[in-house]
Design a protein around this motif. Structure first.
Motif, PDB file in Angstrom:
ATOM      1  N   ARG A 116     -53.780  -7.925  21.460  1.00 46.64           N
ATOM      2  CA  ARG A 116     -52.431  -7.761  20.897  1.00 46.64           C
ATOM      3  C   ARG A 116     -51.384  -8.176  21.940  1.00 46.64           C
ATOM      4  O   ARG A 116     -50.431  -8.867  21.621  1.00 46.64           O
ATOM      5  N   THR A 117     -51.588  -7.790  23.204  1.00 45.80           N
ATOM      6  CA  THR A 117     -50.671  -8.173  24.273  1.00 45.80           C
ATOM      7  C   THR A 117     -50.642  -9.685  24.444  1.00 45.80           C
ATOM      8  O   THR A 117     -49.590 -10.283  24.580  1.00 45.80           O
ATOM      9  N   ALA A 118     -51.814 -10.312  24.395  1.00 43.85           N
ATOM     10  CA  ALA A 118     -51.894 -11.768  24.553  1.00 43.85           C
ATOM     11  C   ALA A 118     -51.151 -12.471  23.410  1.00 43.85           C
ATOM     12  O   ALA A 118     -50.436 -13.448  23.628  1.00 43.85           O
ATOM     13  N   VAL A 119     -51.297 -11.974  22.199  1.00 44.89           N
ATOM     14  CA  VAL A 119     -50.613 -12.585  21.054  1.00 44.89           C
ATOM     15  C   VAL A 119     -49.114 -12.427  21.197  1.00 44.89           C
ATOM     16  O   VAL A 119     -48.354 -13.345  20.913  1.00 44.89           O
ATOM     17  N   ARG A 120     -48.651 -11.292  21.657  1.00 44.77           N
ATOM     18  CA  ARG A 120     -47.216 -11.077  21.825  1.00 44.77           C
ATOM     19  C   ARG A 120     -46.646 -11.982  22.899  1.00 44.77           C
ATOM     20  O   ARG A 120     -45.473 -12.352  22.841  1.00 44.77           O
ATOM     21  N   LEU A 121     -47.445 -12.344  23.895  1.00 50.39           N
ATOM     22  CA  LEU A 121     -46.968 -13.245  24.941  1.00 50.39           C
ATOM     23  C   LEU A 121     -46.723 -14.636  24.399  1.00 50.39           C
ATOM     24  O   LEU A 121     -45.888 -15.367  24.914  1.00 50.39           O
ATOM     25  N   VAL A 122     -47.435 -15.000  23.391  1.00 45.03           N
ATOM     26  CA  VAL A 122     -47.293 -16.339  22.811  1.00 45.03           C
ATOM     27  C   VAL A 122     -46.213 -16.280  21.810  1.00 45.03           C
ATOM     28  O   VAL A 122     -45.264 -16.831  21.683  1.00 45.03           O
TER      29      VAL A 122
END
Length: 122
Positions: A116-122
């Motif tokens: 979820r954190t990785a997706v929010r970074l994108v």
């Protein structure tokens, strides 16, 4: 070292990776600059036990890949994309957009915290 101090001088590995992906010096430098902004915005997502370099290079990789995807999308669509007028928000388009947002939010909510954190970074 604090994240702020780290981001003042991003690691050279990030630039090299961005250049390898984008094949252009200016674009690679822009990707690193964009990654610095994203890293600063999402600095709370960095785990202290993790490596700052690894974390930052991953952000830079994502920024460079997004730029590459954007470029390829523009090349595939051609110049007519720039001339296209914005679509009018019809009731059908609004319903479809709402459904898409709902499905996307549900998919993101079902992810583990790290994804979820990785997706929010994108």
């Amino acid at each position: 070292m604090t994240i702020g101090a780290f981001l003042e001088h991003p690691p050279v590995q990030a630039y090299h990776l961005a250049y390898k992906i984008l094949r252009n010096r200016e674009d690679a430098a822009e990707a690193v600059a964009q990654a610095v902004l994203q890293a600063w915005q999402y600095s709370a997502g960095h785990r202290p036990e993790g490596s700052l370099v690894t974390w930052f290079v991953a952000i830079t990789r994502n920024v460079a890949l997004m730029e590459l995807r954007r470029r390829r999308g523009l090349e595939a669509r051609g110049p007519e994309l720039e001339r296209r007028q914005p679509e009018v928000d019809t009731p059908e388009a609004l319903v479809l957009a709402g459904e898409r947002r709902r499905r996307l939010a549900g998919a993101i909510a079902s992810m583990t915290d790290s994804y979820r954190t990785a997706v929010r970074l994108v």
